[in-house]
Write an enzyme that holds these catalytic residues in place. Structure first.
Site, PDB file in Angstrom:
ATOM      1  CE  LYS A 114      -6.600   8.664   8.155  1.00  0.00           C
ATOM      2  NZ  LYS A 114      -6.818   7.723   9.257  1.00  0.00           N
ATOM      3  CD  GLU A 135      -6.547   5.385   2.501  1.00  0.00           C
ATOM      4  OE1 GLU A 135      -7.926   5.186   3.429  1.00  0.00           O
ATOM      5  OE2 GLU A 135      -5.691   4.749   2.730  1.00  0.00           O
ATOM      6  CG  ASP A 172      -9.796   7.175   6.913  1.00  0.00           C
ATOM      7  OD1 ASP A 172      -8.542   7.180   5.974  1.00  0.00           O
ATOM      8  OD2 ASP A 172     -10.063   7.533   8.108  1.00  0.00           O
ATOM      9  NE  ARG A 208     -10.408  -1.735   4.460  1.00  0.00           N
ATOM     10  CZ  ARG A 208     -10.692  -1.801   5.889  1.00  0.00           C
ATOM     11  NH1 ARG A 208     -12.093  -2.221   6.184  1.00  0.00           N
ATOM     12  NH2 ARG A 208     -10.248  -1.362   6.714  1.00  0.00           N
ATOM     13  CG  ASP A 244      -1.702   5.513   5.243  1.00  0.00           C
ATOM     14  OD1 ASP A 244      -1.926   4.470   5.604  1.00  0.00           O
ATOM     15  OD2 ASP A 244      -2.867   6.580   4.594  1.00  0.00           O
ATOM     16  CE  LYS A 282      -3.293   2.391   2.922  1.00  0.00           C
ATOM     17  NZ  LYS A 282      -4.256   2.464   4.094  1.00  0.00           N
ATOM     18  CG  ASP A 294      -5.599   8.170   4.450  1.00  0.00           C
ATOM     19  OD1 ASP A 294      -6.214   8.310   3.659  1.00  0.00           O
ATOM     20  OD2 ASP A 294      -5.748   6.764   5.100  1.00  0.00           O
TER      21      ASP A 294
HETATM   22  N1  BES Z   1      -3.449   4.379   6.395  1.00  0.00           N
HETATM   23  C1  BES Z   1      -5.380   4.181   7.869  1.00  0.00           C
HETATM   24  C2  BES Z   1      -4.959   2.930   9.153  1.00  0.00           C
HETATM   25  C3  BES Z   1      -4.079   4.144   9.967  1.00  0.00           C
HETATM   26  C4  BES Z   1      -4.141   4.746  11.231  1.00  0.00           C
HETATM   27  C5  BES Z   1      -2.092   3.710   9.611  1.00  0.00           C
HETATM   28  C6  BES Z   1      -3.075   4.530  11.998  1.00  0.00           C
HETATM   29  C7  BES Z   1      -1.379   4.282  10.358  1.00  0.00           C
HETATM   30  C8  BES Z   1      -1.557   4.899  11.696  1.00  0.00           C
HETATM   31  C9  BES Z   1      -6.339   3.318   7.225  1.00  0.00           C
HETATM   32  O1  BES Z   1      -6.192   3.739   5.859  1.00  0.00           O
HETATM   33  C10 BES Z   1      -7.523   4.066   8.189  1.00  0.00           C
HETATM   34  O2  BES Z   1      -8.348   5.159   8.368  1.00  0.00           O
HETATM   35  N2  BES Z   1      -8.396   3.554   8.302  1.00  0.00           N
HETATM   36  C11 BES Z   1      -9.692   3.235   8.731  1.00  0.00           C
HETATM   37  C12 BES Z   1     -10.662   1.476   8.576  1.00  0.00           C
HETATM   38  C13 BES Z   1     -11.851   2.510   9.185  1.00  0.00           C
HETATM   39  C14 BES Z   1     -11.857   3.707   8.774  1.00  0.00           C
HETATM   40  C15 BES Z   1     -13.154   1.139   8.878  1.00  0.00           C
HETATM   41  C16 BES Z   1      -9.435   3.324  10.818  1.00  0.00           C
HETATM   42  O3  BES Z   1      -8.269   2.631  11.157  1.00  0.00           O
HETATM   43  O4  BES Z   1      -9.092   3.463  11.630  1.00  0.00           O
HETATM   44 ZN    ZN Z   2      -4.753   4.279   4.756  1.00  0.00          ZN
HETATM   45 ZN    ZN Z   3      -7.423   5.238   5.731  1.00  0.00          ZN
END
Ligand code: BES
Ligand code: ZN
Ligand code: ZN
Length: 495
Positions: A276, A348, A346, A350, A287, A264, A269
């Site tokens: 966020k 994204e 968010d 996956r 990210d 990824k 992000d």
């Molecule tokens: N890039 C984030 C995950 C992340 C969080 C990486 C903290 C590093 C530190 C990812 O794209 C994300 O935002 N995931 C969400 C998914 C949710 C919306 C289902 C998450 O984990 O909150």
């Molecule tokens: Zn992300």
């Molecule tokens: Zn995200």
């Protein structure tokens, strides 16, 4: 950093500092430590009796102008309990020594391994520890101090193993420099590393390493109908890229496995329309850590030459809330034809992995590993201690976990039960990009990716909480860790 296998005895080596290590309960010094203790008039013995030198893990004791030794300083690093000691500890000890000494004006260092740790595996670990520890994240500071260590003499190794040791030192250098290559990318802010810039960096690396590279631009991506990736990218003015790097062995075997490394690379992000909060958002520059991990691994594999073909597929994009951004509730058609209801923009990572994993299989990958800063949920489960490791079939994951162990990288197997699959069913499309909101966020994220890996043996490494260290460690600068690269290299070399 010059590293050489020293032929002179350690006490005769000209250096700013001699480094060795002391075990917990090492009260009676024997072997080389006994020798050093005698040379410096029993100072070690008296430090032990006064309680200052205990040998507890990574304790640092620095002696200045030790009489009887040519070195100007003697650093003793605590090695913990001898019965628990492994080469991974040696890696940390070497690293802690570098980080302690480089801020104390040391440029030339001699590292002495003790009896029992004098073979190639130990040499490789020491070299990895030294080089990884020398990396700093201050490249954008104009008041940057050039504190790099210039040269290191490795002392105490078994001279009879000359060629093997030399090879181990070379391998250790390749692995560690590749880890640092990835860390440098991860450290880059998003204005210095857009998807196009990442592609250019990958191209330069591939050219230097002798790897084939193919970069898909936004037109090609559209032509290939990578609808899940396009959905994420459309909120940004920066166009996406898919970076494809290939390693082919000199004598490829018919029907041999082809390993696909999917990473990824969201260069920033924001969360998109499901934006966020501002707090800590700056960290979302990392990210793209999964993509950098795979580029680092490819860089090393080009030099270490596994016997199987390896193809890295790295989808790179920003996730922005621009006027054309996808919106919650939108349905996207992935390259595979599966339809996805985007519940949360968010989630994204996956989405872009869906198309990249599918594309990797189309390119002929028979086995897959993906690495991604995928979920905050993995931090809830494992903190910053372990990488969350998912995969099917289980035997494939178990083999990978063996490599993680050998590489000294902590990874923990996570569940892939079918109940998690139920949680990503959509009412209006084939699947949705978030779970039911009742927990298991790291597992539902993994299941989403599996929908596109299908029956291809596949491993998913959620590195969201381990890719970046908020606090430094004695052996590692704070910031990008370069986690998972060593495990992936070890695994590819064992196939
Ligand atoms: N890039 C984030 C995950 C992340 C969080 C990486 C903290 C590093 C530190 C990812 O794209 C994300 O935002 N995931 C969400 C998914 C949710 C919306 C289902 C998450 O984990 O909150
Ligand atoms: Zn992300
Ligand atoms: Zn995200």
């Amino acid at each position: 950093m010059e590293i050489r296998l020293e032929s002179q005895p350690y006490f005769a080596v000209q250096s700013d500092a001699l480094v060795t290590y002391v075990f917990d309960k090492d009260a009676k010094f024997d072997g080389v430590l006994g020798e050093i203790d005698r040379a410096i008039n029993g100072q070690l013995t008296s430090l032990v009796s006064s309680g200052e030198l205990t040998g507890k893990s990574l304790e640092l004791t620095l002696l200045h102008f030790p009489q009887g030794l040519t070195a100007k300083k003697l650093l003793l690093v605590g090695a913990g309990k001898p019965e628990k000691f492994t080469v991974s500890d040696l890696r940390k000890i070497a690293g802690a020594a570098v980080r302690h000494l480089k801020t104390r004006g040391v440029k030339k260092l001699a590292f002495l391994t003790r009896e029992g740790e004098r073979g190639p595996a130990a040499a490789q670990a020491v070299v990895e520890g030294l080089i990884v520890a020398d990396f700093e994240t201050d490249k954008y500071r104009t008041d940057r101090k050039n504190r790099e260590i210039e040269s290191i003499s490795l002392c105490g190794f078994d001279g009879g193993l000359g060629a093997d040791l030399q090879a181990a030192i070379e391998n250790g250098r390749v692995v560690a420099e590749s880890q640092n290559f990835a860390r440098d990318l991860i450290n880059e802010p998003s204005n210095k590393l857009t998807p196009r810039m990442l592609a250019a960096r990958a191209e330069a690396m591939a050219k230097e390493a002798g790897l084939a590279i193919d970069i898909l631009d936004e037109r090609k991506i559209a032509e290939m109908k990578m609808g899940a990736l396009i959905g994420v990218a459309q909120g940004s003015n920066e166009p996406p890229r898919v970076i494809v790097v290939r390693y082919t062995p000199e004598h490829p075997r018919q029907g041999a496995p082809v390993l696909g490394l999917v990473g990824k690379a969201v260069t920033f992000d924001t969360g998109g329309i499901s934006i966020k909060p501002a707090n800590n958002m700056e960290k979302m520059k990392y990210d793209m850590g999964g993509g950098a991990t795979m580029l680092g691994a490819m860089r090393a594999l080009a030099k270490l030459k596994p016997s199987i073909s390896v193809i890295a597929v790295i989808p790179a994009t920003e996730n922005m809330p621009g006027g054309r951004a996808q919106k919650p509730g939108d349905v996207q058609v992935a390259m595979s034809g599966k339809t996805i209801e985007v519940i949360n923009t968010d989630a994204e990572g996956r989405l872009i992995l869906a198309d990249a994993v599918y594309y990797a299989r189309q390119l002929g990958c028979t086995h897959l590993i993906d690495a991604a800063t995928l979920t905050g949920a993995i931090e809830v489960a494992l903190a910053n201690v372990h990488v969350g490791a998912f995969g099917t079939p289980r035997e494939y994951l178990d083999r990978f976990l063996e490599s993680a162990k050998a590489a000294g990288e902590k990874m923990w197997p996570m569940p892939m039960d079918e109940e998690y699959e139920e949680m990503i069913k959509s009412n209006i499309a084939d699947i949705r990009n978030t779970g039911s909101g009742k927990g298991g966020g790291a597992s539902t994220g993994a299941w989403f990716i599996k929908e596109f890996a299908e029956d291809t043996p596949w491993i998913h490494l959620d590195i969201a909480s381990t890719c970046w260290a908020d606090d430094g460690r004695p052996w590692l600068a704070k910031g990008p860790t370069g986690i998972a690269i060593r495990s992936i290299i070890d695994f590819a070399l064992k196939q």
